[in-house]
Structure formats: C-alpha cells, structure tokens
Design an enzyme around this catalytic site. Structure first.
Site, PDB file in Angstrom:
ATOM      1  N   ASN A 163      34.403  27.076   9.357  1.00 48.29           N
ATOM      2  CA  ASN A 163      33.698  27.955  10.290  1.00 48.29           C
ATOM      3  C   ASN A 163      34.084  29.425  10.169  1.00 48.29           C
ATOM      4  O   ASN A 163      33.276  30.304  10.458  1.00 48.29           O
ATOM      5  CB  ASN A 163      33.865  27.466  11.736  1.00 48.29           C
ATOM      6  CG  ASN A 163      35.298  27.384  12.184  1.00 48.29           C
ATOM      7  OD1 ASN A 163      36.209  27.176  11.378  1.00 48.29           O
ATOM      8  ND2 ASN A 163      35.529  27.517  13.472  1.00 48.29           N
ATOM      9  N   GLU A 262      46.513  24.439  14.511  1.00 48.75           N
ATOM     10  CA  GLU A 262      45.524  25.064  15.394  1.00 48.75           C
ATOM     11  C   GLU A 262      44.345  24.110  15.431  1.00 48.75           C
ATOM     12  O   GLU A 262      43.565  24.021  14.480  1.00 48.75           O
ATOM     13  CB  GLU A 262      45.133  26.448  14.871  1.00 48.75           C
ATOM     14  CG  GLU A 262      44.440  27.304  15.902  1.00 48.75           C
ATOM     15  CD  GLU A 262      42.935  27.210  15.818  1.00 48.75           C
ATOM     16  OE1 GLU A 262      42.366  26.455  16.655  1.00 48.75           O
ATOM     17  OE2 GLU A 262      42.334  27.860  14.968  1.00 48.75           O
ATOM     18  N   CYS A 296      36.379  27.256  17.527  1.00 50.20           N
ATOM     19  CA  CYS A 296      37.266  26.536  18.440  1.00 50.20           C
ATOM     20  C   CYS A 296      37.483  27.319  19.728  1.00 50.20           C
ATOM     21  O   CYS A 296      37.846  26.738  20.758  1.00 50.20           O
ATOM     22  CB  CYS A 296      38.599  26.246  17.762  1.00 50.20           C
ATOM     23  SG  CYS A 296      39.424  27.728  17.131  1.00 50.20           S
ATOM     24  N   GLU A 470      49.753  31.734  15.652  1.00 49.90           N
ATOM     25  CA  GLU A 470      49.363  32.557  14.510  1.00 49.90           C
ATOM     26  C   GLU A 470      49.116  33.971  15.002  1.00 49.90           C
ATOM     27  O   GLU A 470      48.636  34.182  16.113  1.00 49.90           O
ATOM     28  CB  GLU A 470      48.116  31.988  13.832  1.00 49.90           C
ATOM     29  CG  GLU A 470      48.359  30.614  13.209  1.00 49.90           C
ATOM     30  CD  GLU A 470      47.173  30.083  12.447  1.00 49.90           C
ATOM     31  OE1 GLU A 470      47.335  29.754  11.264  1.00 49.90           O
ATOM     32  OE2 GLU A 470      46.073  29.985  13.041  1.00 49.90           O
TER      33      GLU A 470
END
Length: 490
Positions: A163, A262, A296, A470
C-alpha cells in the site's frame, strides 16, 4: 514484458526487474518471473524475478559480507550517503510517483505525497546517524563507571506491504543504515517496481554493495522463514497484517530475533457534538481517503455524537460522493482503484453484511462496472456495533458511521477491538480531547487532526497492532543492541 505504458508514456524499461544482491542485478535461480498488474486495467505491465530460498541465502550472505565495513563506516559518512538518498528521491519525485500510481493504483496526488514522505525518512535519519549517543555514569556504589553504547544489531530482514511501496521501505531502510546495519528487503509482489527503482537510486547515492539487497518472491513463507532461521539474521522489521505478523513472530522465536511489527489497525474516528464540523469533515476526508482508504492508519469506525451525526453523515457523503474515480495516474483522479479484485469483493461483502443489519448506504456501495478494480467512495450510516465492517480493517474507501451518546460509551466502543494503532478525536474542548486521548488504547492519536504520520514522531501501535516504533529517535534504536561496559580507572 518491459514496455512504455500507452496511458502514461512512462518507460518501464528504465526500471530494473532482477534481484538486487550484493550490488548486482541478477535473475532468480529458478528463472521464474512474477507479473506486475496495473490495478487500473487489470493488465500485466512488467514481470520481476522470483527469488528462491537459495537466492535469499545469497542475499543474506551479501548483507553479512558488507556488515563489518558498513558498521565501521564513520557516522558522518553514513549520514552523507543517507542525505544523498533524500536528495535523489526529491529530484526523481515525479518518476517515482508515476511508478507508484502504475503498480499500486493510488491517485497521483497521493503518490506524490508518499514520495515526499518516504524521502523525509532519509533526511531525518541522516541527522540521527550522527546523534546515536551513549551514556557514561558512576555506579551508585562508586566502585566503577557505567558505559552504555548503542551498536548495530546486525543483518536485518525487512518485509514491506503493497500500500505504501516507497514509504514503508524507506521507513525501515533509513534507520537500519543510520544505525550501521545491512539489510535484505522483501517488498510485496504486487508493487515490486518501486523497490527496485529505489535500489538503483540508493546505489547511485553511494550505498555500498551488499548494504541494501532487494528480492521479490512468490514464495514469501518459505523464503522469509529461511532467512529468519539463519543465525546471521538478527532483526526482523515487518509491516503488514496482524495475521501474518503473528506467524512471523512464531518463526522469529525459534532464533530469538528482535522484531519490530507494524500490524493492522481498526481506527476509531470520534466526533463530539461540540466539534468544529468543517474541521471534522476535512479531517475525515484525509483520515479516510488518503491512499483511497488502503492504509493501516485509515479511519475505519466513525463514531459521531447524536447531536451532530446527521449533519456530519450527509456532508461526508456529499464530499465522498463527489470524488473523481479513475486510473491513479490521470491528473484528475481523486480516488484510484483498489489493489486487486479480491479487495473489491471483500468490501462489497462488508457493505452487504452491514446493510443486512439495518445500515443505510448514503453514497456509493456497489463496485463500479468498468475495467480495473474499482470501488466508489462509500458512506454507510446507522451501522450496528456487531457488523463485520466494525470488527475488521476495511482497507478501502468506505466510511462506516455509528452514533453515540456519552464519552464513556464511545471510549468503550473504540477500545473494544484487538487493534490499537491509531485513533482520531474531534472536539473543541481541549480538556476532553486530552482526557479521551489518554483513555484510548492506541499507540497514536490525532486530536483535531486527520493525519499524524511524521518521520520525527514515533509511529506504532499497542495490543495486536504491533511491537516497537518507527520514526523519531526511537526508530534508530530498533536497529541497535545496547551494550553495557563496567570499567574502573584511576
């Protein structure tokens, strides 16, 4: 299958399609190839090498061979190389954005935003590379000094989704390189061309051979498993679904590999009666429709307080219903296609389920009858709490709206999920906004903001949305081992 795409004039022949290992381009050992599909048409536009387990082991060896030299490279030198990666990405932003739109389907404006965001990770971690400071202190007993150092963890396996094919790669590669680690990147087979274009760019920027290796494979399970069971690999950084993340954590446990995960999200978007309605609508459009909802961080469950629910729903339906749907690489497009037909079918099923439980479609709601994988921006209101669409990550351009009465009620509903990546809150009452933000079980909160992603901020979730962070200074520490040295002098 290299060709110039007639729709865009983009020359795909300029994009490498072999495995990038040890600074060289090579075919996969089996000779097999993986087709890359344009979601706007459903047609194959290129084919890339299909790596075997043996190819993966060669990539791990290349990363291992380069590891000692890269770890010993002066932080300033590593910083300058990362800065050059940033500069080249900015220079090539239009080319990279077109490539992303071609293989991912996202609107060109979204792709341009992704490239800018992706490049920023190299600028940020170029600055962090020279600020990886340790500590020195005196033991409370006075017997010795305590020295703490941060050393590169070693070879890192990086697994990224389709994505955000540029940003998810740079968000991992930049901190790994800044810390002194080498890596093997395995991008999604749906969007491998961006990863290979970036690999060529990194080499041009001066990244030494073997420091970044890129392999695509149609055998993700066996290939990643083999790398995780190789004792030379000491880090896994994964972005993708919670389901796959669970499996990888099981695999990594066998060799006790450090993991950054993640994973999925099910973001609540909470609008209180006292919210600025204009600001809430603008925020909803960003939080829901960035990347066509295939993110997400996308707002998934809209909870709107009763006094403002009808006005919010109607205005959001008007805005989303007016969006221009088309191929991502056409300038007028505001919402491109989904990644594949399976995504279209899944979203149609979620809407059918919600409708059967009494929800009302205000705009959109059915797949478009045209070539490609299109689903129109959709708003569905009056959604029951037990509808599947409120339980699962939508990953598409659908806003599901439910109403609530009290603060306690909406917090309980928002937290009633295994996920905890991000939440959004709109209210003019700052005390309420901060109080609700603290009570939400979420790694990130957008308070009166529809976007929170920033290379300078720690990105990550709680519960089954992931482990680690991150971005920010936290991101580089994910690729470090902390070493303590007890020393006496004098």
């Amino acid at each position: 299958m290299h060709k110039t795409t007639p729709q865009t004039g983009f020359d795909l022949a300029a994009v490498p399609t072999g495995l990038f290992i040890g600074g060289t381009w090579r075919p996969g050992s089996t000779g097999q190839r993986i087709d890359v599909i344009d979601p706007s048409t459903g047609a194959a536009i290129a084919a890339v090498a299909d790596a075997s387990v043996e190819d993966a082991m060669v990539a791990v060896q290349a990363a291992t061979d380069a590891g000692t030299g890269w770890a010993a490279t002066a932080p300033r030198k590593r910083s300058e190389i990362l800065r050059r990666c940033f500069e080249l990405m900015v220079e090539r932003k239009d080319m990279l954005a077109q490539l992303i739109s071609l293989e991912n389907g996202k609107a060109l404006s979204d792709a341009q935003g992704e490239v800018a965001y992706a490049a920023e990770f190299f600028r940020w971690f170029a600055e962090e590379a020279v600020r990886l400071n340790g500590e020195i202190s005196t033991a409370p007993s006075g017997a010795n000094k305590i020295i703490v150092q941060h050393q590169p963890i070693g070879v890192a396996v990086l697994v990224t989704p389709w994505n955000f094919p540029a940003a998810m790669a740079t968000r991992k590669i930049a901190p790994a390189l800044a810390a002194g680690c080498t890596c093997v990147l395995k991008p999604a087979t749906e969007t491998p061309l961006t990863a290979y274009a970036l690999a060529a760019l990194f080499a041009e920027a001066g990244v030494p051979d073997g420091v970044v290796n890129v392999i695509t494979t149609g055998r993700s399970g066996p290939v990643v498993s083999a790398m995780l069971h190789d004792p030379r690999v000491r880090k896994l950084s994964f972005t993708g679904s919670t389901e796959v993340g669970r499996r990888l954590l099981h695999e990594a446990a066998d060799t006790v590999i450090s993991c950054s995960m993640e994973l999925g999200g099910n973001a609540p978007f909470i609008v209180f009666d006292d919210a600025d309605l204009d600001a809430a609508i603008e925020g909803a459009m960003i939080a829901k429709m960035r990347n066509g909802g295939e993110a997400c961080t996308a707002a998934n469950r809209f909870y709107v307080q009763g006094g403002i629910a009808e006005a919010f729903s109607q205005r959001l339906a008007e805005r989303m219903g007016a969006m221009q749907v088309g191929p991502g690489y056409e300038a007028a497009t505001q919402c491109g296609p989904l990644i594949n037909q399976g995504a279209v079918d899944r979203i149609a099923g979620l809407i059918d389920d919600a409708s059967s439980r009494g929800a009302k479609v205000l705009t959109g709601g059915r797949p478009l009858d045209r070539q490609g994988f299109y689903f129109p921006p959709t708003v569905i209101a009056g959604v029951a709490g037990d509808a599947t669409i409120m339980q699962e990550e939508i990953f598409g351009p659908v806003a599901a709206i439910a109403t609530f009465a009290s603060e306690d009620e909406v917090i309980a509903a928002a937290n009633a999920t295994e996920y905890g990546l991000i939440a959004y809150v709109y209210t003019r009452d700052l005390a309420r906004g901060l109080r609700v933000s603290e009570r939400l079980e979420s790694g990130m909160v957008g308070l009166n903001r529809g976007i929170v992603s920033d290379p300078a901020a720690p990105f990550g979730g709680v519960k089954q949305s992931g482990l680690g962070r991150e971005g920010a200074h936290h991101g580089i520490l994910e690729f470090c081992e902390t070493k303590y040295i007890a020393v006496s002098w004098g």
